[in-house]
Design a protein around this motif. Structure first.
Motif, short mmCIF file in Angstrom:
data_model
loop_
_atom_site.label_atom_id
_atom_site.label_comp_id
_atom_site.label_asym_id
_atom_site.label_seq_id
_atom_site.Cartn_x
_atom_site.Cartn_y
_atom_site.Cartn_z
N VAL A 158 0.84 -1.20 0.00
CA VAL A 158 0.00 0.00 0.00
C VAL A 158 0.87 1.25 0.00
O VAL A 158 0.64 2.20 -0.75
CB VAL A 158 -0.95 -0.01 1.23
CG1 VAL A 158 -1.60 1.35 1.40
CG2 VAL A 158 -2.00 -1.08 1.06
N VAL A 159 1.92 1.22 0.83
CA VAL A 159 2.81 2.39 0.91
C VAL A 159 3.46 2.65 -0.45
O VAL A 159 3.48 3.79 -0.94
CB VAL A 159 3.89 2.16 1.99
CG1 VAL A 159 4.93 3.25 1.92
CG2 VAL A 159 3.25 2.13 3.36
N VAL A 160 3.97 1.58 -1.07
CA VAL A 160 4.63 1.75 -2.35
C VAL A 160 3.66 2.28 -3.42
O VAL A 160 3.98 3.17 -4.19
CB VAL A 160 5.29 0.44 -2.82
CG1 VAL A 160 5.73 0.54 -4.27
CG2 VAL A 160 6.47 0.11 -1.94
N ILE A 161 2.43 1.73 -3.39
CA ILE A 161 1.45 2.18 -4.37
C ILE A 161 1.15 3.66 -4.21
O ILE A 161 1.19 4.45 -5.16
CB ILE A 161 0.14 1.36 -4.25
CG1 ILE A 161 0.35 -0.03 -4.83
CG2 ILE A 161 -1.01 2.06 -4.97
CD1 ILE A 161 -0.80 -0.97 -4.59
N LEU A 162 0.92 4.08 -2.96
CA LEU A 162 0.57 5.48 -2.73
C LEU A 162 1.74 6.41 -3.05
O LEU A 162 1.56 7.49 -3.61
CB LEU A 162 0.15 5.67 -1.27
CG LEU A 162 -1.32 5.42 -0.98
CD1 LEU A 162 -1.59 5.56 0.50
CD2 LEU A 162 -2.18 6.42 -1.76
N ALA A 163 2.96 5.99 -2.68
CA ALA A 163 4.08 6.90 -2.79
C ALA A 163 4.72 6.87 -4.17
O ALA A 163 5.39 7.82 -4.56
CB ALA A 163 5.14 6.57 -1.73
N LEU A 164 4.58 5.79 -4.90
CA LEU A 164 5.29 5.68 -6.17
C LEU A 164 4.36 5.50 -7.37
O LEU A 164 4.42 6.26 -8.33
CB LEU A 164 6.24 4.48 -6.13
CG LEU A 164 7.64 4.79 -5.66
CD1 LEU A 164 8.46 3.53 -5.62
CD2 LEU A 164 8.28 5.80 -6.60
N ALA A 165 3.50 4.46 -7.28
CA ALA A 165 2.69 4.15 -8.45
C ALA A 165 1.68 5.24 -8.72
O ALA A 165 1.46 5.63 -9.88
CB ALA A 165 1.98 2.81 -8.24
N LEU A 166 1.08 5.80 -7.66
CA LEU A 166 0.09 6.85 -7.84
C LEU A 166 0.66 8.06 -8.59
O LEU A 166 0.08 8.48 -9.59
CB LEU A 166 -0.50 7.26 -6.49
CG LEU A 166 -1.55 8.36 -6.55
CD1 LEU A 166 -2.85 7.83 -7.12
CD2 LEU A 166 -1.81 8.96 -5.17
N PRO A 167 1.83 8.61 -8.13
CA PRO A 167 2.38 9.75 -8.87
C PRO A 167 2.61 9.43 -10.33
O PRO A 167 2.26 10.22 -11.22
CB PRO A 167 3.71 10.03 -8.17
CG PRO A 167 3.61 9.41 -6.85
CD PRO A 167 2.61 8.33 -6.93
N MET A 168 3.19 8.25 -10.61
CA MET A 168 3.49 7.92 -12.01
C MET A 168 2.22 7.82 -12.82
O MET A 168 2.15 8.33 -13.94
CB MET A 168 4.27 6.61 -12.08
CG MET A 168 5.69 6.81 -11.61
SD MET A 168 6.62 5.31 -11.80
CE MET A 168 8.11 5.75 -10.94
N ALA A 169 1.20 7.15 -12.25
CA ALA A 169 -0.06 7.00 -12.97
C ALA A 169 -0.67 8.37 -13.26
O ALA A 169 -1.10 8.65 -14.39
CB ALA A 169 -1.03 6.15 -12.15
N VAL A 170 -0.68 9.23 -12.25
CA VAL A 170 -1.29 10.55 -12.43
C VAL A 170 -0.55 11.36 -13.48
O VAL A 170 -1.15 11.93 -14.40
CB VAL A 170 -1.31 11.31 -11.09
CG1 VAL A 170 -1.71 12.75 -11.30
CG2 VAL A 170 -2.26 10.64 -10.12
N LEU A 171 0.78 11.38 -13.38
CA LEU A 171 1.56 12.16 -14.34
C LEU A 171 1.34 11.63 -15.75
O LEU A 171 1.11 12.39 -16.69
CB LEU A 171 3.05 12.10 -13.98
CG LEU A 171 3.45 12.84 -12.71
CD1 LEU A 171 4.95 12.72 -12.48
CD2 LEU A 171 3.07 14.31 -12.80
N GLY A 172 1.41 10.30 -15.88
CA GLY A 172 1.24 9.70 -17.19
C GLY A 172 -0.14 10.01 -17.78
O GLY A 172 -0.26 10.41 -18.94
#
Lengths: 104, 435
Positions: free
Chosen positions: B202-216
């Motif tokens: 959950v931490v990794v998703i919120l801190a890493l995957a979310l920013p990348m998904a949003v930016l992309g």
């Protein structure tokens, strides 16, 4: 120059090295002072307000901001600790798990 | 991987949260399509700011705690277990107390980061000091208020520093004898493995995957709408130019201070070094506000020029630069300089021909770091840039404020790309040294 003279010359210059040369300490001091500049001018500006400065500092609004900042800092610090300590501990468990699989 | 979020500046974090969870954001449009939900809980204010800053700053604690864990002696835990304490009790009574200094140092870094952060709190509209100071400064009647509040903020930061020293107290954390270091035995997590994994996930998703998904997502949407990359080109060149300038000048400025501190330790040099470290405790907005007052009153020629911005960067970056240059300086033996002296060189020649080449790599690495930090800096750039001078940082900030998410995303991706170049260089150098 005879050998003995050149040795004396080196010794004299080695002793002289105890004092930093002008080329070093003038820029260094200037840089140190520059770092103080912003704080100094904020101080001057605030003192220039006179009694108003005290009014600003003890307004309810200022206290609210202070409270806001304190709450935010406390929450972020507590939440970061709550996330980081378990993650750090579990990661070190996992690394060893993979290193010494036989023992698990 | 989890530490990667340290590279993301807080205004990009703020942008991601606003673009994902805010009104008109990704999450809301998704929900309104699926379930016809029009209103999400308010993200602006304390919840959003706290969420963003936590996700960005927890790695500070993670890193310090992890290195403390590696250095810990397992014998202490084993002794505790053999004396009849359960695992849980051992963790609380033995492990945690040993980790306390690491946690408190990490927490101090997080606290200072939160206090001085401007990007996230201003984008998420939470009235903490930095945002109020900026608004007071902008309204221009209230500049005196901005100055008074800045001083108060500095005071709070100093109090935090003292608090940390106080919690550390007088306990001793070393052992009375050296013991024999050995590897830690792993703990079989058993059933607990899955919750632990889920938590990390959950931490990794919120801190890493979310920013990348949003930016992309916003980037793709922008390209579909036919937005070109041109808009971000000038800000990018500006960012590179001014950060490069700041990096070079900061490293150059740190050399005399480092020389003084390493080779001529005295009361004066100690004072100079300490005052150069002041930028560490000062939030960017405080430094730049002080410089604005100075510029308006005493240096109108400098005010509204790039030089002013570079001076602010130098003050803010100096502590890092001195650290880098000093540590490589300490490795240069003074015998080397004395040998050159005995061969008849003058001190300045020695400096240029012997010492500087020896610390060159340290200086380069320092410059790379400075460049990265200057690229990401926001408050000083916002306050001190000449009118019309836009960098990637200010573009992202203003675009997010006006909800131009595509423009913000494009600039944010460019910023991450550009800053990954020196980052890759630094990491490669590090691994090259090991190999």
């Amino acid at each position: 120059m005879s050998p003995i003279h050149s040795i004396l010359g080196v010794r004299r210059r080695l002793l002289a090295r105890q004092q930093p040369s002008v080329v070093i300490w003038i820029p260094a001091t200037l840089i140190g002072l520059t770092a103080f500049l912003p704080l100094l001018y904020l101080l001057i500006r605030t003192v220039g307000l006179g009694n108003d400065a005290w009014d600003i500092l003890f307004r309810t609004r200022t206290l609210v901001i202070l409270g806001n900042t304190a709450v935010l800092t406390a929450i972020v610090t507590a939440a970061s600790t709550a996330i980081a300590v378990p993650v750090a501990c579990s990661r070190y468990g996992q690394t060893f798990l993979s290193d010494e699989r036989g023992q698990c | 991987m989890t530490a990667l979020s340290l590279v993301v500046p807080s205004y990009i974090g703020g942008f991601v949260i606003v673009a994902a969870l805010g009104p008109r954001g990704m999450f809301q449009s998704l929900l309104s399509k699926l379930f016809n939900i029009e209103h999400l809980p308010e993200i602006y204010g304390l919840p959003g700011a706290a969420l963003t800053l936590t996700l960005l700053s927890y790695p500070y604690i993670l890193l310090t705690v992890r290195s403390a864990l590696w250095g810990m002696d397992p014998a202490l835990e084993e002794a505790s277990r053999s004396l009849g304490y359960s695992r849980w009790a051992t963790f609380w009574k033995v492990t945690i107390p040993q980790l306390r200094p690491a946690i408190s140092v990490g927490a101090l870094l997080v606290g200072l980061y939160t206090l001085s952060d401007f990007g996230a709190v201003s984008l998420l509209r939470f009235d903490s000091f930095t945002r109020v100071i900026y608004l007071a400064y902008q309204s221009s009647f209230d500049r005196g208020i901005a100055a008074a509040l800045s001083l108060l903020l500095v005071l709070v930061a100093l109090m935090l520093l003292m608090l940390e020293a106080w919690t550390r107290g007088r306990s001793r954390y070393y052992r009375s004898d050296s013991g024999s270091p050995r590897a830690l035995r792993p703990i079989a997590l058993g059933v607990w493995r899955w919750p632990a994994l889920a938590f990390c996930g959950v931490v990794v998703i919120l801190a890493l995957a979310l920013p990348m998904a949003v930016l992309g997502y916003w980037m793709v949407r922008g390209m579909q709408a036919g937005q070109s990359l041109d808009l971000a080109w000038t800000p990018m060149m500006n960012s590179i130019y001014v950060s490069g300038l700041a990096a070079v000048i900061t490293v150059a400025a740190s050399v005399p201070v480092a020389v003084l501190a390493v080779r001529y330790p005295s009361r004066l040099s100690g004072f100079v070094e300490r005052s150069a470290y002041i930028g560490f405790a000062l939030p960017g907005i405080v430094v730049s506000l002080g410089l604005v007052f100075f510029g308006v009153r005493y240096a109108p020629l400098l005010y509204q020029t790039l030089m002013m911005l570079v001076i602010a960067y130098v003050i803010l970056l100096l502590p890092q630069a001195i650290g880098a240059v000093k540590s490589s300086f300490l490795q240069v033996s003074p015998r080397m300089e004395e040998a050159a002296l005995s061969l008849g060189r003058r001190p300045m020649q020695i400096m240029v021909r012997v010492t500087l080449p020896l610390i060159r790599t340290g200086m380069l690495a320092g410059a790379g770091l400075m460049f990265l930090t200057a690229m990401k800096e926001l408050p000083a750039t916002l306050l001190l840039s000449p009118i019309g001078f836009k960098t990637l940082a200010t573009t992202i900030w203003s675009a997010t404020e006006e909800a131009f998410f595509t423009r913000a995303a494009t600039s944010a991706i460019l910023l991450v790309l550009v800053s990954s170049v020196p980052m890759a260089f630094l990491t490669l150098r590090e691994s090259g040294r090991k190999g």
